[in-house]
Motif scaffolding. Sequence first.
Motif, PDB file in Angstrom:
ATOM      1  N   GLY A  21       0.818  -1.209   0.000  1.00 24.78           N
ATOM      2  CA  GLY A  21       0.000   0.000   0.000  1.00 24.78           C
ATOM      3  C   GLY A  21       0.850   1.256   0.000  1.00 24.78           C
ATOM      4  O   GLY A  21       0.551   2.231  -0.710  1.00 24.78           O
ATOM      5  N   ALA A  25       1.030   3.906  -3.174  1.00 25.70           N
ATOM      6  CA  ALA A  25       0.678   5.317  -2.983  1.00 25.70           C
ATOM      7  C   ALA A  25       1.802   6.224  -3.477  1.00 25.70           C
ATOM      8  O   ALA A  25       1.556   7.204  -4.200  1.00 25.70           O
ATOM      9  N   GLY A 182      -1.524   2.731   2.217  1.00 24.54           N
ATOM     10  CA  GLY A 182      -1.776   3.839   1.299  1.00 24.54           C
ATOM     11  C   GLY A 182      -1.849   5.172   2.022  1.00 24.54           C
ATOM     12  O   GLY A 182      -1.325   6.189   1.549  1.00 24.54           O
TER      13      GLY A 182
END
Length: 224
Positions: A21, A25, A182
């Motif tokens: 994640g 991102a 993220g």
Amino acid sequence: MGVQLPRWVWIGAGALACVAGMVNAVGYLGFEHQAVTHLTGTTTLFGAALATGDSHAATGLAGVAIAFMIGAALSGMIVQDATLRLGRRYGVALALESLLLFASAYLFRRQEVSGAWLAAMACGLQNAMATTYSGAIIRTSHLSGMFTDLGIGLGHALRGLPLQRRRLSLCALIISSFFAGGVIGTLLFRQIGTDALLVPAVLTGVVGVGYAIYRHRAMGAARA
């Protein structure tokens, strides 16, 4: 899924999903708003770029897809089996992932598209490193399958059918960990830019070295 999952499987799946994640991102924000941990959207955009004659975008997107596949191939060479089992060469794979992320951060700093390619390669390696355990599908770099399994579980619940609770719990863990990664990756990107990749690089490196030491000692004890 009737087999009890040991604690290390839960911890490992959650940690790797969080790392993915973070990488996604940072890769998304640092590479023309394109994902690097999964290839569905990348393949669609690659086709669109070819159709519109955008050779620059097509080259970058094709590079991401090829790099992801190369990463998976490296995992196949190192680990040699996608079934998760202690004792396999995960330390080597994680250490290589760490090196790829360090190199990716350096290239991103120089605004090179190859930074996205190395990040995608790291994610392909991680995702292929361990994909099953006792019948449970473990995919840590993308969530389509996890959401599909949760949807199937919801449908079974609505029909009153028995639920595979551990499998659904594992899906929920991977989804929430990827989401948390993220959020963390975005917050880090706002503070230090693409150098945020250094955080998952350090994490995978430390875990990889730690696992390699554990494996070496376990093999030494088995020989004794």
